[in-house]
Write a protein that holds these residues in place. Structure first.
Motif, PDB file in Angstrom:
ATOM      1  N   HIS A   1       0.843  -1.192   0.000  1.00 35.37           N
ATOM      2  CA  HIS A   1       0.000   0.000   0.000  1.00 35.37           C
ATOM      3  C   HIS A   1       0.881   1.246   0.000  1.00 35.37           C
ATOM      4  CE1 HIS A   1      -3.067  -2.805   1.791  1.00 35.37           C
ATOM      5  NE2 HIS A   1      -3.827  -2.145   0.937  1.00 35.37           N
ATOM      6  N   ASN A   2       0.357   2.322  -0.576  1.00 35.29           N
ATOM      7  CA  ASN A   2       1.085   3.587  -0.501  1.00 35.29           C
ATOM      8  C   ASN A   2       0.645   4.343   0.750  1.00 35.29           C
ATOM      9  OD1 ASN A   2      -1.409   4.737  -1.091  1.00 35.29           O
ATOM     10  ND2 ASN A   2      -0.916   5.112  -3.252  1.00 35.29           N
TER      11      ASN A   2
ATOM     12  N   ASP B   1      -1.337   6.659   1.142  1.00 34.16           N
ATOM     13  CA  ASP B   1      -2.771   6.960   1.162  1.00 34.16           C
ATOM     14  C   ASP B   1      -3.625   5.713   1.379  1.00 34.16           C
ATOM     15  OD1 ASP B   1      -2.348   9.693   0.645  1.00 34.16           O
ATOM     16  OD2 ASP B   1      -2.114   9.278  -1.491  1.00 34.16           O
TER      17      ASP B   1
ATOM     18  N   HIS C   1      -3.745   3.108  -0.674  1.00 34.62           N
ATOM     19  CA  HIS C   1      -4.163   2.494  -1.925  1.00 34.62           C
ATOM     20  C   HIS C   1      -3.253   1.318  -2.281  1.00 34.62           C
ATOM     21  CE1 HIS C   1      -5.836   6.736  -2.838  1.00 34.62           C
ATOM     22  NE2 HIS C   1      -6.815   5.949  -2.402  1.00 34.62           N
TER      23      HIS C   1
END
Length: 205
Positions: free
Chosen positions: A174-175, A177, A179
């Motif tokens: 995941h990043n 944010d 996502h």
């Protein structure tokens, strides 16, 4: 779940079904009975939950001469062909591992690479370029070693039988944010992670 079983004298192995079963994506819940080999007990279960309109997960278990494998794929939420992606990549991984016929890190790496490549090529040949994405998690066990590989998110833990200590083995893709940054698709995003861990009697993955 894969758990290393205690050895027993004169104990007969419980043989798993002759062919692994793919979970049916349309079902609200899925479960395979707890099965066993001479060294391992394992099982697969899943649930649709109360958010998605249909099941987007797929899974299967596979018994090879030297160990067991569990495959779990989760169609990327909200994508129109997530269920197709999850079922397809599980079937391809099952076939690739069956052809190699052994549980080992090299076999898992080779099967992972060939399955991703085949899935991408199939999507492009059929004109599927968007919306057919899935995560993929491989859990395997042979003798005194557990193997794992994943692309995407999910959960993967090692539980030590002697004291119940739990170790997280997965750093999800995941990043900042939140996502998802890695998944299988017509164009695969990110790179799979591979690893292994020593398994004592009564340990679980």
């Amino acid at each position: 779940v894969a758990r290393r079983a205690k050895a027993a004298n004169n104990q007969r192995a419980v043989v798993a079904p002759p062919a692994p079963r793919i979970a049916q994506p349309a079902a609200v819940a899925m479960a395979l009975p707890l099965q066993a080999t001479p060294s391992w007990r394992f099982g697969v279960a899943g649930h649709q939950g109360n958010v998605r309109e249909r099941m987007e997960d797929a899974s299967c278990s596979l018994v090879l001469p030297n160990g067991v494998v569990i495959l779990v794929a989760d169609g990327v939420g909200g994508e129109p062909e997530g269920r197709f992606a999850a079922t397809s990549i599980v079937q391809l991984m099952r076939l690739a591992l069956t052809m190699r016929g052994v549980v080992s890190e090299s076999a898992i790496r080779e099967a992972f690479a060939s399955s991703i490549a085949t899935y991408s090529a199939t999507c492009l040949a059929q004109g599927v370029r968007h919306g057919a994405r899935s995560t993929l998690l491989v859990i395997a066990a042979a003798k005194d070693t557990g193997f794992f590989a994943y692309l995407g998110d999910g959960g993967l833990y090692h539980r030590r039988g002697i004291d119940g200590a739990i170790t997280n083995l997965m750093a999800t893709h995941h990043n900042v944010d939140g996502h998802l940054t890695a998944s299988v698709g017509p164009q695969t995003h990110g790179s799979p992670v591979f690893g292994s861990i020593s398994m004592a009697v009564s340990d679980s993955l």
